[in-house]
Design an enzyme around this catalytic site. Structure first.
Site, short mmCIF file in Angstrom:
data_model
loop_
_atom_site.label_atom_id
_atom_site.label_comp_id
_atom_site.label_asym_id
_atom_site.label_seq_id
_atom_site.Cartn_x
_atom_site.Cartn_y
_atom_site.Cartn_z
N ASP A 96 0.87 -1.17 0.00
CA ASP A 96 0.00 0.00 0.00
C ASP A 96 0.91 1.23 0.00
OD1 ASP A 96 -2.32 1.65 0.44
OD2 ASP A 96 -3.23 -0.04 1.47
N ASP A 197 -2.98 4.76 -2.30
CA ASP A 197 -4.02 5.34 -1.47
C ASP A 197 -4.45 6.72 -2.00
OD1 ASP A 197 -5.46 4.99 1.11
OD2 ASP A 197 -4.40 6.82 1.68
N GLU A 249 -6.49 3.94 -5.66
CA GLU A 249 -7.79 4.23 -5.07
C GLU A 249 -8.17 5.64 -5.50
OE1 GLU A 249 -9.91 4.46 -0.68
OE2 GLU A 249 -7.99 5.39 -1.04
N HIS A 318 -11.21 -2.83 3.59
CA HIS A 318 -11.10 -2.47 5.00
C HIS A 318 -11.84 -1.18 5.35
CE1 HIS A 318 -8.32 -0.04 2.85
NE2 HIS A 318 -8.04 0.67 3.91
N ASP A 319 -12.41 -0.53 4.36
CA ASP A 319 -13.14 0.72 4.62
C ASP A 319 -14.65 0.55 4.53
OD1 ASP A 319 -10.78 2.20 4.86
OD2 ASP A 319 -10.75 2.75 2.73
O1 TEU Z 1 -9.42 5.73 2.05
C1 TEU Z 1 -9.88 6.90 1.47
C2 TEU Z 1 -11.35 7.13 1.38
O2 TEU Z 1 -11.74 8.01 0.69
C3 TEU Z 1 -12.38 6.41 2.12
O3 TEU Z 1 -12.66 5.14 1.72
C4 TEU Z 1 -12.15 6.60 3.59
O4 TEU Z 1 -11.69 5.46 4.19
C5 TEU Z 1 -13.37 6.99 4.33
O5 TEU Z 1 -14.22 5.92 4.38
C6 TEU Z 1 -14.02 8.23 3.84
O6 TEU Z 1 -15.26 8.40 4.46
C7 TEU Z 1 -8.05 5.51 2.15
C8 TEU Z 1 -7.79 4.27 2.96
O7 TEU Z 1 -8.33 3.16 2.31
C9 TEU Z 1 -8.33 4.47 4.34
O8 TEU Z 1 -8.24 3.33 5.13
C10 TEU Z 1 -7.57 5.61 4.96
O9 TEU Z 1 -8.12 5.93 6.21
C11 TEU Z 1 -7.59 6.86 4.09
O10 TEU Z 1 -7.34 6.59 2.72
C12 TEU Z 1 -6.52 7.82 4.53
O11 TEU Z 1 -5.27 7.33 4.24
#
Ligand code: TEU
Ligand code: CA
Length: 534
Positions: A96, A197, A249, A318-319
């Protein structure tokens, strides 16, 4: 060529995968000890959520040293051993790459506080208004302001995520040079590529205030701008030297902007994670859910299948909360879990499985805010309290959407500790591990796990499932049907997204059915039935 187009990628959230030393925290030796499971499943590559040194305000997405491994997860030797042992099993390792921001504990940031240091311009620093107001009116991704005052420098710094995640300033060319060195460092160690990310927000064109919005006020100043494209092209040149792969992403993208990030002729990313299909059950912001309407979801998937040459395919990460309670049905846990697997593994693109998805893990069963860990959930809860939302409602919204839903430890066995750890785990283990666990499913040929294995193998045998064209046949209120075809080989997939029987216009010989049906298909589908026809 383009190995990633034929690959099945498995996402590991290291903290919750496997603890090896009894501290309740998953780690790299733990991952190594489970590589056989991944091989058995048919995985070609693993994407590791961040394992770099980090104070863990956002579980590793706040990096304090890009060249060190978080000691909770192991050592650099462990990491090198993981890469080697995975390679022995034909599995690539994808790291990542979090470069939009660093932890405020990174030495770049610490030195950036001093205006005379070489790091002074590594971040976005700005003065507030004379009236005590913030430098602008932007709002961040975690539902709060995105400026924090630093008493040492006497200025504010920008943080689009948590306040200990300071945004890097790519207007300073030295920052990009640092990133290039980090890429080389890991590519030299043998990683196959990166999951990047929030990659489409790197470049901020100005720090001007803008029109107030329900969420992400100010985002037109950083979403997918030319400056970001330029950065990506520069990184591509390095990646190409190593034949490395990237999936970015990309937040708030539509097909057009996604194409600009990953179109073949663009020389930027190989693929992007887009979000539109994950937003189908929400109203404007992710915390406000609306009823899931399968047709909206199907139409969205079809649009992306049509508009992009190559998609990422994912239903979990994971989100996001787990997919069965969201798009399937807990009452039909096994059938709908298998149906979602069929969807994931038969569309055109590269499928990503998130750990636990292959055994149908469900959302957490926490009952109190105190049991949660996620910084986003905590921040948003605080904001809701400020808005005087009643406690019951706050909990309802958080419980449904919290990222911790997908972060509970992996359920290996029915035993206490779920085979994850003998110690008290860093985040609670779902009590349903007594019935939902890998050990039990390995013994059961009819399990979700074996269905995943079987479909992954089928995908490998059938070029049409991997590289074939996608043609939508039916997108109804219940039924989704499509055809995948390549050089005379054609397979039809028919999915019933409902607990009621349904009719489809498709006919054929059943190649796979999640209900174990064989023979001819006459168009009748049972509740949550999925068939692949020849
Ligand atoms: O996620 C970015 C993102 O925009 C979203 O999915 C976020 O997790 C959140 O749900 C917005 O409401 C990435 C990573 O996947 C996430 O785990 C991190 O917290 C984030 O970036 C910051 O690095
Ligand atoms: Ca551990």
């Amino acid at each position: 060529m383009d190995w990633w187009k034929d690959a099945l990628i498995y996402q590991i959230y290291p903290r919750s995968f496997q603890d090896s030393n009894g501290d309740g925290i998953g780690d790299i030796p733990g991952i190594i000890s489970r590589l056989d499971h991944l091989q058995e499943l048919g995985v070609d590559a693993i994407w590791l959520s961040p394992v770099y040194q980090s104070p863990n305000a956002d579980n590793g997405y706040d990096i304090s040293d890009y060249r060190e491994i978080n000691p909770e997860y192991g050592t650099m030797e462990d990491m090198e051993r993981l890469i080697a042992e995975a390679r022995d099993r034909g599995i690539r390792v994808i790291m990542d790459l979090v470069i939009n921001h660093t932890s405020t504990e990174h030495y770049w940031f610490r030195r950036s506080r001093d205006k005379t240091s070489p790091y002074a311009d590594y971040y976005y620093w700005a003065r507030g208004g004379a009236d005590g107001s913030l430098p602008n009116n932007w709002t961040g991704f975690f539902g709060e302001d995105c400026w924090e005052f630093d008493p040492e420098r006497c200025e504010y710094y920008l943080h689009l995520f948590a306040k200990s995640q300071a945004d890097l300033n790519f207007h300073n060319p030295a920052v990009l040079e640092e990133v290039k060195d980090i890429l080389r460092f890991w590519l030299d160690k043998g990683v196959a590529g990166f999951r990047c990310d929030v990659i489409n927000i790197l470049w901020k064109d100005s720090l001007d205030s803008s029109k107030k919005k329900l969420s992400l006020t100010g985002s037109e100043h950083y979403l997918t701008l030319e400056g970001t494209h330029d950065i990506l092209r520069q990184l591509r040149a390095i990646l190409d030297e190593y034949g490395a792969f990237t999936v970015g992403e990309a937040v708030c993208v539509i097909p057009e902007t996604a194409r600009a990030l990953c179109g073949r002729d663009r020389h930027e990313l190989d693929m992007v994670f887009s979000f539109e299909h994950m937003d189908c059950d929400q109203y404007k912001v992710k915390w406000i859910k609306r009823k899931f309407r399968p047709k909206v979801f199907f139409d969205c998937l079809v649009r992306w299948q049509r508009e992009l040459e190559w998609n990422t395919l994912y239903l979990e990460n994971h989100d996001q909360p787990r997919s069965i309670p969201r798009f399937g049905s807990e009452a039909h846990w096994k059938e709908s879990g298998k149906l979602l697997a069929a969807l994931l593994l038969t569309m055109r693109g590269t499928p990503f499985i998130y750990q636990g998805q292959e055994i149908g893990m469900l959302n957490f069963d926490f009952t109190r805010m105190r049991q949660l860990d996620d910084v986003e959930s905590k921040n948003v809860e605080r904001t809701m309290r400020r808005l005087h939302l009643p406690q019951k409602l706050r909990w309802k919204l958080i419980a449904r959407t919290s990222r911790d839903n997908a972060r509970t430890p992996y359920q290996w066995t029915a035993e206490r500790g779920a085979g994850f750890s003998d110690a008290r785990p860093w985040l609670g283990i779902n009590h349903n591990h007594e019935t939902i666990n890998l050990a039990q499913q390995r013994e059961d040929p009819d399990s979700i796990f074996h269905w995943y294995r079987d479909l992954i193998a089928l995908r490998r045998e059938r070029p049409a499932l991997r590289r074939g064209d996608f043609e939508a046949l039916e997108t109804g209120d219940q039924v989704f049907a499509y055809r995948r075809s390549l050089e005379g080989e054609a397979l039809t997939v028919v999915l019933n997204f409902s607990g009621k029987a349904a009719q489809s216009g498709q006919r054929g010989r059943i190649l796979r059915s999640n209900l174990g049906r064989e023979g001819g298909f006459d168009g009748t589908l049972q509740a949550w039935e999925a068939v692949i026809l020849e």
